[in-house]
Motif scaffolding. Structure first.
Motif, PDB file in Angstrom:
ATOM      1  N   LEU A 182     -14.324  23.738   9.767  1.00 54.92           N
ATOM      2  CA  LEU A 182     -15.757  23.694   9.495  1.00 54.92           C
ATOM      3  C   LEU A 182     -16.253  22.404  10.129  1.00 54.92           C
ATOM      4  CD1 LEU A 182     -15.923  24.661   5.710  1.00 54.92           C
ATOM      5  CD2 LEU A 182     -16.621  26.085   7.632  1.00 54.92           C
TER       6      LEU A 182
ATOM      7  N   THR B   8      -9.207  23.405   7.257  1.00 51.06           N
ATOM      8  CA  THR B   8      -8.871  24.048   5.984  1.00 51.06           C
ATOM      9  C   THR B   8      -7.406  24.452   5.890  1.00 51.06           C
ATOM     10  OG1 THR B   8      -9.574  26.204   6.842  1.00 51.06           O
ATOM     11  CG2 THR B   8     -11.223  24.895   5.678  1.00 51.06           C
TER      12      THR B   8
ATOM     13  N   GLU C 290     -14.543  19.817   0.531  1.00 51.83           N
ATOM     14  CA  GLU C 290     -14.552  21.211   0.967  1.00 51.83           C
ATOM     15  C   GLU C 290     -15.654  21.991   0.253  1.00 51.83           C
ATOM     16  OE1 GLU C 290     -11.248  24.579   1.821  1.00 51.83           O
ATOM     17  OE2 GLU C 290     -11.434  23.986  -0.282  1.00 51.83           O
TER      18      GLU C 290
ATOM     19  N   LYS D  81     -18.824  23.506   2.356  1.00 49.32           N
ATOM     20  CA  LYS D  81     -18.978  24.960   2.407  1.00 49.32           C
ATOM     21  C   LYS D  81     -20.295  25.423   1.782  1.00 49.32           C
ATOM     22  CE  LYS D  81     -14.192  26.558   2.716  1.00 49.32           C
ATOM     23  NZ  LYS D  81     -13.111  27.339   2.064  1.00 49.32           N
ATOM     24  N   ASN D  82     -20.946  24.510   1.073  1.00 48.97           N
ATOM     25  CA  ASN D  82     -22.222  24.850   0.416  1.00 48.97           C
ATOM     26  C   ASN D  82     -23.270  23.778   0.733  1.00 48.97           C
ATOM     27  OD1 ASN D  82     -21.381  27.233  -1.530  1.00 48.97           O
ATOM     28  ND2 ASN D  82     -19.786  25.676  -1.677  1.00 48.97           N
TER      29      ASN D  82
ATOM     30  N   SER E 298     -22.686  23.419   8.030  1.00 46.51           N
ATOM     31  CA  SER E 298     -21.324  23.483   8.554  1.00 46.51           C
ATOM     32  C   SER E 298     -21.158  24.738   9.398  1.00 46.51           C
ATOM     33  CB  SER E 298     -20.303  23.517   7.411  1.00 46.51           C
ATOM     34  OG  SER E 298     -20.448  22.375   6.603  1.00 46.51           O
TER      35      SER E 298
ATOM     36  N   PRO F 294     -18.487  27.300  11.314  1.00 44.25           N
ATOM     37  CA  PRO F 294     -17.070  27.667  11.395  1.00 44.25           C
ATOM     38  C   PRO F 294     -16.581  27.685  12.836  1.00 44.25           C
ATOM     39  CG  PRO F 294     -18.406  29.609  11.024  1.00 44.25           C
ATOM     40  CD  PRO F 294     -19.332  28.438  10.931  1.00 44.25           C
TER      41      PRO F 294
END
Length: 233
Positions: free
Chosen positions: A131, A140, A163, A167-168, A229, A231
């Motif tokens: 990310l 990850t 993390e 991720k949020n 973020s 991927p």
């Protein structure tokens, strides 16, 4: 799962070993901090129960040395219940803290929660492994952060925390939310634990910790990650 129990009280160690082996864990023991550090250098453990006050090398010193080369989850066991001591334990790199005398059922529950989170977080993601946002990249699979091409090792809880935030992005989490989501249980204590981990993350990840670019504070509410973020497969 392999657990290292470290305490100079041999009767207590014997009881912990018996109870944990009955739960199906493989258990090794050490009776001082220096011996624990050497064991962790030689062998892989899934979790360490580490007493605070021990001869030769204290639990806090041992935890700091272990953090120089390992992110194995550490639960500190101690008779010291003051908030300052708890925060010092987290600052040394501990992931959780249990005050003596403790209920063995609570110890088992904390172990299960910490192992569940560290195991799930270590499971590789097939669809993506990185990310990225700005000069930060979250790996990850390796459970590390890469900044400007330099790999930054994090403790288990530091990684779980960043993390969740990355991720949020832009979602604000209260300290209570973060304790429940990252630590895996309702923590009826001092939420400054979260503040300590946020401060350590900023020191490791931000170019200017006092003026963060990524890990932001929503005053009176909580913390959030600034930026989207992306991927990378």
């Amino acid at each position: 799962m392999k657990i290292l129990v470290v305490d100079d009280e041999k009767l207590l160690v014997k009881g912990l070993k018996f109870n944990l082996e009955n739960e199906g864990y493989e258990v090794q023991v050490a009776y001082d901090g220096a011996a624990a550090v050497e064991l962790v250098r030689r062998e892989d453990f899934d979790l360490i129960l580490l007493d605070w006050m021990m001869p030769v090398m204290s639990g806090s010193e041992a935890c700091m040395k272990i953090r120089e080369f390992s992110d194995v989850p550490v639960i500190m066991l101690t008779a010291r219940s003051e908030d300052a001591d708890k925060l010092m334990g987290f600052a040394c790199g501990a992931d959780d803290y249990i005050t003596k005398p403790y209920n063995i059922l609570e110890v088992k529950a904390r172990i299960r929660a910490l192992l569940r989170r560290s195991t799930a977080a270590a499971r590789p993601e097939k669809s993506r492994s990185l990310l990225t946002v700005g000069d930060l990249a979250l790996d990850t699979e390796q459970r590390v952060v890469i900044r400007d091409g330099v790999t930054i090792d994090l403790t288990a809880k530091e990684y779980d925390l960043i993390e969740l935030l990355m991720k949020n992005p832009r979602r604000v989490y209260s300290r209570e939310n973060l304790m429940n989501l990252v630590w895996g249980y309702a923590y009826a204590g001092d939420y400054r634990t979260v503040d300590v981990h946020i401060r350590r993350l900023r020191e490791k990840l931000e170019k200017t910790p006092a003026e963060p670019e990524y890990i932001m504070t929503k005053w009176g509410v909580g913390y959030y990650f600034k930026g989207e973020s992306q991927p990378t497969i």
